[in-house]
Design a protein around this motif. Structure first.
Motif, PDB file in Angstrom:
ATOM      1  N   MET A   1     -19.854 -18.519  48.272  1.00 43.88           N
ATOM      2  CA  MET A   1     -19.124 -17.787  47.912  1.00 43.88           C
ATOM      3  C   MET A   1     -17.770 -18.755  47.157  1.00 43.88           C
ATOM      4  N   LEU A   2     -17.260 -18.312  46.189  1.00 43.51           N
ATOM      5  CA  LEU A   2     -16.272 -19.214  45.481  1.00 43.51           C
ATOM      6  C   LEU A   2     -14.977 -19.106  46.127  1.00 43.51           C
ATOM      7  N   GLN A   3     -14.042 -19.824  45.753  1.00 42.60           N
ATOM      8  CA  GLN A   3     -12.640 -19.827  46.459  1.00 42.60           C
ATOM      9  C   GLN A   3     -12.164 -18.537  46.368  1.00 42.60           C
ATOM     10  N   PRO A   4     -11.865 -18.075  47.533  1.00 39.99           N
ATOM     11  CA  PRO A   4     -11.306 -16.607  47.587  1.00 39.99           C
ATOM     12  C   PRO A   4      -9.839 -16.481  46.991  1.00 39.99           C
ATOM     13  N   ILE A   5      -9.477 -15.564  46.175  1.00 34.78           N
ATOM     14  CA  ILE A   5      -8.569 -15.111  45.812  1.00 34.78           C
ATOM     15  C   ILE A   5      -7.498 -14.247  46.620  1.00 34.78           C
ATOM     16  N   ILE A   6      -8.156 -13.512  47.504  1.00 33.51           N
ATOM     17  CA  ILE A   6      -7.741 -12.351  48.434  1.00 33.51           C
ATOM     18  C   ILE A   6      -8.196 -12.946  49.843  1.00 33.51           C
ATOM     19  N   LYS A   7      -7.658 -13.451  50.850  1.00 32.18           N
ATOM     20  CA  LYS A   7      -7.820 -13.732  52.065  1.00 32.18           C
ATOM     21  C   LYS A   7      -7.281 -13.181  53.303  1.00 32.18           C
ATOM     22  N   VAL A   8      -7.909 -12.598  54.013  1.00 32.17           N
ATOM     23  CA  VAL A   8      -7.381 -11.809  55.372  1.00 32.17           C
ATOM     24  C   VAL A   8      -7.909 -12.528  56.553  1.00 32.17           C
ATOM     25  N   SER A   9      -7.276 -13.213  57.337  1.00 29.16           N
ATOM     26  CA  SER A   9      -7.706 -13.780  58.561  1.00 29.16           C
ATOM     27  C   SER A   9      -7.324 -13.299  59.809  1.00 29.16           C
ATOM     28  N   ASN A  10      -8.064 -12.463  60.386  1.00 27.91           N
ATOM     29  CA  ASN A  10      -7.931 -12.017  61.737  1.00 27.91           C
ATOM     30  C   ASN A  10      -6.553 -11.189  61.954  1.00 27.91           C
ATOM     31  N   ALA A  11      -6.278 -10.237  60.736  1.00 27.34           N
ATOM     32  CA  ALA A  11      -5.292  -9.555  60.792  1.00 27.34           C
ATOM     33  C   ALA A  11      -5.195  -8.344  61.522  1.00 27.34           C
ATOM     34  N   SER A  12      -4.184  -7.825  62.387  1.00 23.93           N
ATOM     35  CA  SER A  12      -3.920  -6.660  62.900  1.00 23.93           C
ATOM     36  C   SER A  12      -2.531  -6.036  62.556  1.00 23.93           C
ATOM     37  N   LYS A  13      -2.580  -4.629  62.603  1.00 18.92           N
ATOM     38  CA  LYS A  13      -1.293  -4.022  62.390  1.00 18.92           C
ATOM     39  C   LYS A  13      -1.221  -2.736  63.331  1.00 18.92           C
ATOM     40  N   SER A  14      -0.148  -2.712  64.169  1.00 15.00           N
ATOM     41  CA  SER A  14       0.037  -1.774  65.051  1.00 15.00           C
ATOM     42  C   SER A  14       1.249  -0.896  64.594  1.00 15.00           C
ATOM     43  N   TYR A  15       1.296   0.361  64.932  1.00 11.21           N
ATOM     44  CA  TYR A  15       2.514   1.130  64.871  1.00 11.21           C
ATOM     45  C   TYR A  15       2.656   1.830  66.343  1.00 11.21           C
ATOM     46  N   ASP A  16       3.762   1.352  66.994  1.00 10.52           N
ATOM     47  CA  ASP A  16       3.942   1.661  68.219  1.00 10.52           C
ATOM     48  C   ASP A  16       2.676   1.303  69.174  1.00 10.52           C
ATOM     49  N   ASP A  17       1.831   2.497  69.642  1.00 11.77           N
ATOM     50  CA  ASP A  17       0.786   1.972  70.352  1.00 11.77           C
ATOM     51  C   ASP A  17      -0.688   2.382  69.659  1.00 11.77           C
ATOM     52  N   GLN A  18      -0.610   2.803  68.275  1.00 15.22           N
ATOM     53  CA  GLN A  18      -1.525   2.925  67.349  1.00 15.22           C
ATOM     54  C   GLN A  18      -2.134   1.679  66.681  1.00 15.22           C
ATOM     55  N   LEU A  24      -8.909  -7.616  61.095  1.00 11.62           N
ATOM     56  CA  LEU A  24      -9.516  -7.673  59.818  1.00 11.62           C
ATOM     57  C   LEU A  24      -9.769  -8.930  59.364  1.00 11.62           C
ATOM     58  N   SER A  25     -10.924  -9.656  58.891  1.00 17.69           N
ATOM     59  CA  SER A  25     -11.047 -10.785  58.269  1.00 17.69           C
ATOM     60  C   SER A  25     -12.001 -10.586  57.031  1.00 17.69           C
ATOM     61  N   LEU A  26     -11.251 -10.836  55.796  1.00 21.07           N
ATOM     62  CA  LEU A  26     -11.937 -10.429  54.559  1.00 21.07           C
ATOM     63  C   LEU A  26     -11.658 -11.608  53.509  1.00 21.07           C
ATOM     64  N   GLN A  27     -12.702 -11.980  52.608  1.00 16.83           N
ATOM     65  CA  GLN A  27     -12.664 -12.854  51.586  1.00 16.83           C
ATOM     66  C   GLN A  27     -13.071 -12.362  50.239  1.00 16.83           C
ATOM     67  N   ILE A  28     -12.114 -12.196  49.322  1.00 13.61           N
ATOM     68  CA  ILE A  28     -12.897 -11.858  47.960  1.00 13.61           C
ATOM     69  C   ILE A  28     -12.521 -12.793  46.792  1.00 13.61           C
ATOM     70  N   PRO A  29     -13.557 -13.271  46.063  1.00 13.93           N
ATOM     71  CA  PRO A  29     -13.529 -14.372  45.158  1.00 13.93           C
ATOM     72  C   PRO A  29     -13.003 -13.815  43.892  1.00 13.93           C
ATOM     73  N   LYS A  30     -12.546 -14.650  43.145  1.00  9.29           N
ATOM     74  CA  LYS A  30     -11.936 -14.502  41.695  1.00  9.29           C
ATOM     75  C   LYS A  30     -13.088 -13.947  41.139  1.00  9.29           C
ATOM     76  N   GLY A  31     -12.862 -12.660  40.100  1.00  9.71           N
ATOM     77  CA  GLY A  31     -13.712 -12.055  39.496  1.00  9.71           C
ATOM     78  C   GLY A  31     -14.599 -10.953  40.083  1.00  9.71           C
ATOM     79  N   GLU A  32     -14.632 -10.734  41.283  1.00  7.24           N
ATOM     80  CA  GLU A  32     -15.289  -9.734  41.908  1.00  7.24           C
ATOM     81  C   GLU A  32     -14.499  -8.335  42.025  1.00  7.24           C
ATOM     82  N   ILE A  33     -15.598  -7.391  41.718  1.00  9.16           N
ATOM     83  CA  ILE A  33     -14.881  -5.827  42.075  1.00  9.16           C
ATOM     84  C   ILE A  33     -15.410  -5.765  43.776  1.00  9.16           C
ATOM     85  N   TYR A  34     -14.508  -5.423  44.410  1.00  2.00           N
ATOM     86  CA  TYR A  34     -14.700  -5.211  45.869  1.00  2.00           C
ATOM     87  C   TYR A  34     -14.430  -3.890  46.502  1.00  2.00           C
TER      88      TYR A  34
END
Length: 317
Positions: A1-18, A24-34
């Motif tokens: 895969m090309l160098q990612p233009i979008i990179k998410v590394s082990n990200a979590s988001k909680s609202y109170d206990d939810q 989430l881990s995600l990599q999207i290279p330049k020029g891709e429709i994801y």
């Protein structure tokens, strides 16, 4: 895969206990429709807000264009065009005036803004409606104006959150065509969030299956089928008479056949490879009459029904 233009590394988001987004881990290279594909309430919008720096991850990191979205959200916003699911324009201003207002907010010189706005209105096929107040625009027209709006600042990345929501079929086709053209002509990276399977399948190079905050799998359709269905990536549908127990057992003994299922008057045969000719041969040699045989690769529709509806997400993928 090309160098990612979008990179998410082990990200979590909680609202109170939810827990809205779960590691989430995600990599999207330049020029891709994801395509971020998931049902309503899956956490797709929360993930997008973290990318834009509009919401901070509880843990993990997010970067766009090499910029940390949490630490430098303004820099990210300068490079990213965002089309939310709920569009807002000044109703008493024309489409052209709304684009000029966006240009002013982004410090684009007036003469440059006017030329760019005219070009973009032509691109989204709204030239004839440029002087019409946006309060008179249809939903589809607003979506196309929204595409022009996010392009005013020449973004490197476009993020679209349910862009076809509430649009008629012709409007959907036009918007999908525009997305493909922007990607092909300008090499724009596009993240498309949707729960519409066939739309994602039409335009996206890859898709991620996102359910209850979890990214279950990602890849092109063939890759997703292999990941999510293990080896059952081909289904052969057969109608033959008589279809007795001996014949079914003979079919199940063919190398490459995983299992069979009775569906109304048809037999569905799940396979690891294309064994259609062997199945036909087995039916004819048994003395049964073959009335129908058809082969298909498992696609996003099957993925939806198995993994968005009623699946126990504690199961391993």
């Amino acid at each position: 895969m090309l160098q990612p233009i979008i990179k998410v590394s082990n990200a979590s988001k909680s609202y109170d206990d939810q827990l809205a987004v779960d590691h989430l881990s995600l990599q999207i290279p330049k020029g891709e429709i994801y395509g971020l594909l998931g049902p309503n309430g899956a956490g797709k919008t929360t993930a997008i807000l973290m990318l834009l720096g509009l919401s901070e991850p509880t843990s993990g990191s997010v970067s766009v264009c090499g910029i940390n979205s949490t630490r430098q959200p303004i820099e990210v916003k300068r490079r990213v065009g965002y089309l939310p699911d709920n569009l807002g324009f000044y109703q008493n201003m024309t489409g052209f005036e709304n684009l000029l207002f966006t240009a002013e907010l982004n410090n684009i010189p007036r003469d440059v803004a006017k030329e760019r706005a005219r070009d973009l209105l032509k691109t989204v096929d709204l030239t004839e409606s440029a002087s019409k107040k946006t309060g008179k625009y249809s939903r589809g027209m607003k979506q196309r104006l929204g595409m022009a709006d996010v392009l005013m600042k020449n973004p490197e990345v476009i993020i679209l959150d349910e862009p076809t929501l509430g649009i008629d079929p012709e409007g959907v086709r036009e918007l999908l065509r525009l997305i493909k053209e922007l990607n092909e002509n300008d090499n724009l990276t596009i993240l498309l969030s949707s729960h519409h399977l066939h739309q994602v399948q039409q335009v996206c190079h890859r898709a991620g299956i996102f359910v209850k905050g979890n990214l279950l799998a990602e890849g092109n359709v063939a890759s997703l089928a292999r990941q999510l269905f293990s080896e059952e990536s081909i289904v052969v549908t057969v109608r033959a008479e008589p279809m007795d127990t001996d014949l079914i057992e003979k079919i199940e003994s063919i190398s490459g056949v995983i299992k069979t299922e009775d569906v109304q008057s048809y037999l569905e045969i799940y396979c690891t490879q294309d064994v259609t000719s062997k199945i036909s041969q087995a039916i004819i040699q048994s003395g049964s009459s073959l009335y129908h045989i058809d082969k298909k690769n498992l696609g996003l529709d099957e993925i939806y029904h198995r993994y968005f509806e009623g699946r126990d997400l504690n199961e391993s993928v």
